[in-house]
Design a protein around this motif. Structure first.
Motif, PDB file in Angstrom:
ATOM      1  N   LYS A 145      37.722  48.366  40.787  1.00 27.63           N
ATOM      2  CA  LYS A 145      37.647  47.014  40.751  1.00 27.63           C
ATOM      3  C   LYS A 145      39.658  46.573  41.914  1.00 27.63           C
ATOM      4  O   LYS A 145      38.891  44.927  42.166  1.00 27.63           O
ATOM      5  N   ARG A 146      39.533  47.197  42.138  1.00 29.03           N
ATOM      6  CA  ARG A 146      41.110  47.227  43.165  1.00 29.03           C
ATOM      7  C   ARG A 146      42.492  45.841  42.600  1.00 29.03           C
ATOM      8  O   ARG A 146      42.021  44.696  43.047  1.00 29.03           O
ATOM      9  N   VAL A 147      42.258  46.052  41.100  1.00 26.93           N
ATOM     10  CA  VAL A 147      43.535  45.386  40.731  1.00 26.93           C
ATOM     11  C   VAL A 147      44.267  46.245  40.135  1.00 26.93           C
ATOM     12  O   VAL A 147      44.572  46.907  40.122  1.00 26.93           O
ATOM     13  N   PRO A 148      45.900  45.671  39.819  1.00 24.35           N
ATOM     14  CA  PRO A 148      46.663  45.793  39.671  1.00 24.35           C
ATOM     15  C   PRO A 148      46.602  46.761  37.875  1.00 24.35           C
ATOM     16  O   PRO A 148      45.210  46.347  36.853  1.00 24.35           O
ATOM     17  N   PHE A 149      46.720  48.165  38.175  1.00 20.34           N
ATOM     18  CA  PHE A 149      46.367  48.643  36.975  1.00 20.34           C
ATOM     19  C   PHE A 149      47.196  48.294  35.534  1.00 20.34           C
ATOM     20  O   PHE A 149      46.773  48.590  34.462  1.00 20.34           O
ATOM     21  N   ILE A 150      48.923  47.866  35.929  1.00 25.84           N
ATOM     22  CA  ILE A 150      49.388  47.247  34.247  1.00 25.84           C
ATOM     23  C   ILE A 150      50.236  46.728  35.157  1.00 25.84           C
ATOM     24  O   ILE A 150      51.060  46.607  35.861  1.00 25.84           O
TER      25      ILE A 150
END
Length: 262
Positions: free
Chosen positions: A102-107
């Motif tokens: 999703k190309r979003v921050p993991f945490i």
């Protein structure tokens, strides 16, 4: 019931059901869960939650599968505990893959805490007075130490010498547990359900997964209540560090006090 409330209530029910069915190895239950997921998939707003929860389910399945081996026969309890806690990494792998896709921050909560952020006592978002997170953590750690100290003293110095390594490993490894619930899962669910519902969902999941390490269901619900505070502090401070410290202190003192046979 308002549609938004219905969706979030259904989300909590789906999460709880998945964890219960996985830990009890209920194939009919998992089949019913799949059918419900298909029906809920028709609601486009539910799809991000279903994908995230399915990834969690895959990770929990891997975690349970690895821990089904007879590691309890190992001669050193410390090795068994370390094996169990390190296997939490398997839960994180599908969630990390999802974040990558999703190309979003993991945490989002792996950062310096906002120590001066104000929280309400005793219920984080509501209470009779406000304190900053630094003071709340100090008071909480003090209360935990006072509460467990009679048990630690009763066990004596000999017990402390016997279990110090086990207590250290158990306390240190709680960081992986926090990465699952107050890290990856809270990050995704907060995006999908909002902060308060995300705290409720991750707290429920955190509590229920304790069944896999031998706790009865009623104790899992007690852990879930504790998880509400962990989640609330994480949201308020925008960091996992305060709850990692708090969680580590509780785990270590439970071992030193002989209240946890892990």
């Amino acid at each position: 019931m308002h549609h938004g409330v219905f969706r979030r209530t259904a989300s909590l029910a789906m999460l709880a059901a998945l964890l219960v069915f996985l830990q009890t190895e209920s194939m009919p239950g998992l089949g019913c869960w799949g059918l419900c997921a298909i029906l809920l998939w028709l609601d486009k707003s539910m799809r991000p939650f279903l994908i995230t929860t399915a990834c969690l389910g895959i990770g929990v399945f891997l975690y349970l599968s690895v821990n089904s081996y007879r590691v309890g026969d190992w001669s050193r309890e410390e090795l068994r505990i370390l094996y169990n806690r390190l296997s939490l990494l398997l839960i994180l792998l599908p969630l990390a893959a999802l974040a990558l896709c999703k190309r979003v921050p993991f945490i989002r909560y792996w950062r310096k805490p906002q120590w001066n952020e104000r929280i309400s006592v005793p219920f984080i978002w509501s209470g009779y007075r406000e304190v900053n997170i630094r003071l709340f953590l100090i008071l909480s750690l003090t209360a935990v130490a006072i509460g467990f100290m009679p048990f630690v003293i009763a066990r004596g110095w000999g017990h402390f010498q016997e279990v110090w390594l086990l207590a250290f490993l158990f306390a240190f490894a709680n960081g992986l547990e926090e990465m699952v619930w107050r890290g990856a899962m809270l990050t995704r669910y907060a995006e999908q359900m909002g902060d308060i519902w995300a705290v409720a969902a991750t707290s429920l999941g955190f509590g229920l997964l304790h069944y896999s390490v031998g706790f009865p269901w009623w104790a899992c619900l007690v852990y879930a209540i504790g998880g509400l505070y962990f989640g609330g502090i994480t949201i308020k401070s925008q960091s996992m560090l305060p709850v990692i410290l708090w969680h580590a202190a509780i785990n270590a003192l439970m071992v030193f006090g002989g209240l946890l046979n892990v």
